[in-house]
Every structure is written in C-alpha cells, then in structure tokens.
Motif scaffolding. Structure first.
Motif, PDB file in Angstrom:
ATOM      1  N   SER A 100     -76.519  25.552 -32.972  1.00 50.15           N
ATOM      2  CA  SER A 100     -76.476  24.746 -31.803  1.00 50.15           C
ATOM      3  C   SER A 100     -75.040  23.973 -31.458  1.00 50.15           C
ATOM      4  N   THR A 101     -74.259  23.863 -32.745  1.00 51.44           N
ATOM      5  CA  THR A 101     -72.886  23.269 -32.595  1.00 51.44           C
ATOM      6  C   THR A 101     -71.796  24.480 -32.866  1.00 51.44           C
TER       7      THR A 101
ATOM      8  N   SER B 161     -67.987  19.717 -25.033  1.00 51.14           N
ATOM      9  CA  SER B 161     -68.849  19.123 -24.139  1.00 51.14           C
ATOM     10  C   SER B 161     -70.286  19.781 -24.468  1.00 51.14           C
ATOM     11  N   GLN B 162     -71.262  19.241 -23.817  1.00 47.31           N
ATOM     12  CA  GLN B 162     -72.487  20.024 -24.014  1.00 47.31           C
ATOM     13  C   GLN B 162     -72.878  21.051 -22.719  1.00 47.31           C
ATOM     14  N   TYR B 163     -73.356  22.219 -23.240  1.00 50.58           N
ATOM     15  CA  TYR B 163     -73.545  23.278 -22.299  1.00 50.58           C
ATOM     16  C   TYR B 163     -75.033  23.413 -22.075  1.00 50.58           C
ATOM     17  N   TYR B 164     -75.317  24.233 -21.167  1.00 52.28           N
ATOM     18  CA  TYR B 164     -76.700  24.824 -20.834  1.00 52.28           C
ATOM     19  C   TYR B 164     -76.776  26.342 -20.479  1.00 52.28           C
TER      20      TYR B 164
ATOM     21  N   THR C 102     -79.867  24.276 -24.807  1.00 61.22           N
ATOM     22  CA  THR C 102     -78.416  23.826 -24.973  1.00 61.22           C
ATOM     23  C   THR C 102     -77.681  23.952 -26.067  1.00 61.22           C
TER      24      THR C 102
ATOM     25  N   THR D 267     -73.432  22.590 -27.922  1.00 66.37           N
ATOM     26  CA  THR D 267     -72.358  21.780 -27.912  1.00 66.37           C
ATOM     27  C   THR D 267     -71.279  22.518 -28.567  1.00 66.37           C
TER      28      THR D 267
END
Length: 335
Positions: free
Chosen positions: A36-37, A91-94, A168, A170
């Motif tokens: 997730s990251t 940044s955070q992405y979708y 999502t 990151t």
C-alpha cells in the motif's frame, strides 16, 4: 411418446448450476496491490480476479497525474505492473479497476479530443457523451479523489453493465536508514544493517571505505596480521520483506578491517536513494569480558524448637521488694 417431467432432485441440481453460472458472470472485479506504500521509482504490482472477462482497464488518478492501461485476464486472474512511479510525485493515489462484466467491450472509457482527455460513456464513438463525461487531462480536469469518485458514480449507473473496484496507495520519497555502528575493533568481523521503504527484492549496493587515516607505529603494524584484514569492503544485498508496508530491512556482513575511521554508503540501484554513516575501528584489543561470580550466601539455621525464655523480675516482684524495704525502714526508726 410420453415426456417425463423432471424430478424435484433434477430441478434442484439444474437450478444450482444456473445460480453458479450467474454468480461467475456477475462476480465483482477484485483488485489488490503488492504494497500500500511504495518508494518513488519502485514498481507497483496490481493483481486480482475478473471472472468472465477477457481484460480489465486500470485508471490511475493523482495530483496532476492520470494514466489509463489495460491488462489481459487469464483463467480469471490478471496482473499489471505500474513501472512509471518515478514520474509520480510523492502523494496519495487512486486506482479504479474496471471489468466489462457480462459484455465484451467497456461501456465507459477515455476519449482524447485535441489536448483534452475525457472519461465518457460509449468511448467507441470517439466523441464525449453530453452530460456523461468529465475531463481528466486538460483545462478543468478533475484530479485524485474527485476523478476517482466521478468515475465510480458513472460505473454505478444502472445503465452501465461494467463492474469496478477502487483502492488507494501512497508513493513516498525513497528512503534508506543505517543502524548506528558504533566503535569496532580491528580484526573483528561485523554486520551493518538498516531499514528502507524500497520494495522487497530491490538490490542495494553497500560500500565501506576509509574516511580518514588512523596513524599506527611500524611496530604496531608489524605485530598485526595485516594479510587477513582489509581497509574496505563492498558488495550488494537484497531488501527483505518487513512486518509492515514500507518498513523493509537489509543487512551486510563486513570482513575484518584495519584500525581507522570508515564510512559506509548504501545506495538503491533502481531508485538512487542513498544513506551514509561514519564509524571507527579501534586499534585496541577487544575488551575481555570478566565473568562475574555470584556471592556465596551462608544459610541461616532456624531452630525447630523455641528457646526457653529467661525469667525476668516482673511488676509483682518489684512491688513486693518495695514493701519489705518500707517495713524495714519503719522498724529501724522505732528503735
């Protein structure tokens, strides 16, 4: 010829087969990521299930970022590798993964007109559908969560058979840390280690070099077995999977070194992330650890029977003695 009506058991089995077939057709698409990251420059792996589909579409939304891609479905599964994370700012992405569902083509997709890219219904027409489209590249483009939400609402329309799932992830700046090395001793092998948010399986280069010369007398140098000790070391290590996303670890064994001031530098091959730290190799001998002996405790013998108490004059005896003294004093005065 008389036709036999199906028995209740036959009807039940047939109905079960129909239900299973329909479940495969309408099963929602699933999606997941390797981590997730991830570090900027690492590869993001997206995989999942899309039964009944030949391919899936993937939409990536972020700050000033949009990417559209497709992946083939084999035996109900798919995998996609996003290799362009070096172009994506931390940044955070979708990500929205889309399946055509029961259809053979996507009912929603991107259309580019000039310098503007739309997400629109009936993408095969090549023209954005009025009232059923939004901009993802160009003037007034939606970004990040806004674009992902607009696409989700479009795919949830009862007139759209496509299925989807959103998740999502990151992207962080690539980072490597080195655990404190401290003071070491000449001729003793040791290990340097640390943590990183680089992906497990990435390769790190480790280089240990003399940072400054430690003066040593000729007698000291001749007394040491210099053939077995070097003045540096280098090699590569593989990042190991940690217990949490973005918290992986690494370690590197260093051969015995001469006494001096050293610097260890660790560099990620794929991302270019780097870290360094200085440490000292002392020309003193390794301190001898003196074993400590526990103090001998003498056991105290506890008597099993209570000792006989020594009688002491009580209050009654003292009172009697006082009375006799008073009588003797009276007799003496009378005489």
């Amino acid at each position: 010829m008389i036709k036999k009506s199906p028995t209740p058991r036959t009807r039940a089995v047939f109905g079960m087969c129909v239900l299973i077939f329909l479940a495969v057709l309408i099963m929602p698409v699933s999606a997941g990521v390797s981590q997730s990251t991830i570090a900027q420059g690492d590869t993001l792996y997206v995989s999942g299930q899309a039964p009944g589909s030949q391919q899936v579409a993937l939409y990536f939304f972020g700050p000033n970022y949009f990417k559209y891609a497709t992946a083939q479905v084999n035996d109900g599964s798919y995998t996609y590798q996003l290799t362009t994370t070096s172009d994506m700012s931390p940044s955070q992405y979708y990500c929205v993964v889309q399946s055509p569902g029961t259809g053979s083509t996507f009912s929603v997709g991107p259309v580019t007109v000039g310098q503007t890219t739309y997400i629109t219904v009936k993408p095969g027409s090549g023209v954005p559908a009025d009232g059923d489209s939004f901009v993802v590249q160009g003037p007034n483009a939606l970004q990040g969560s806004q674009a992902a939400y607009a696409l989700e609402q479009m795919l949830k329309s009862p007139n759209i058979p496509d299925l989807s799932q959103t998740f999502t992830f990151t992207i962080d700046y690539p980072m490597i840390t080195i655990n404190p090395v401290g003071t070491l001793y000449m001729g003793t092998p040791f290990t340097v280690s640390g943590t990183t948010n680089l992906a497990a399986g990435d390769t790190l280069l480790v280089d240990v070099r003399v940072a400054s010369f430690w003066p040593m007398s000729k007698e000291e140098a001749n007394a040491q077995d210099s053939a077995s000790w070097s003045q540096g070391d280098s090699g590569s290590v593989i990042v190991q999977q940690g217990t949490a996303s973005g918290q992986n670890f690494w370690s590197f064994s260093v051969n015995p070194l001469h006494s001096s001031q050293y610097e260890v530098t660790v560099t990620g091959i794929k991302t270019g992330a780097t870290a360094s730290q200085q440490f000292t190799v002392s020309n003193q001998s390794v301190p001898t650890v003196v074993p400590t002996t526990a103090a001998t405790t003498v056991a105290t013998t506890v008597p099993t029977t209570a000792p006989t108490p020594t009688p002491s004059p009580g209050f009654g005896l003292l009172a009697a003695a006082g009375a006799l003294g008073a009588v003797a004093l009276l007799i003496f005065r009378r005489h």
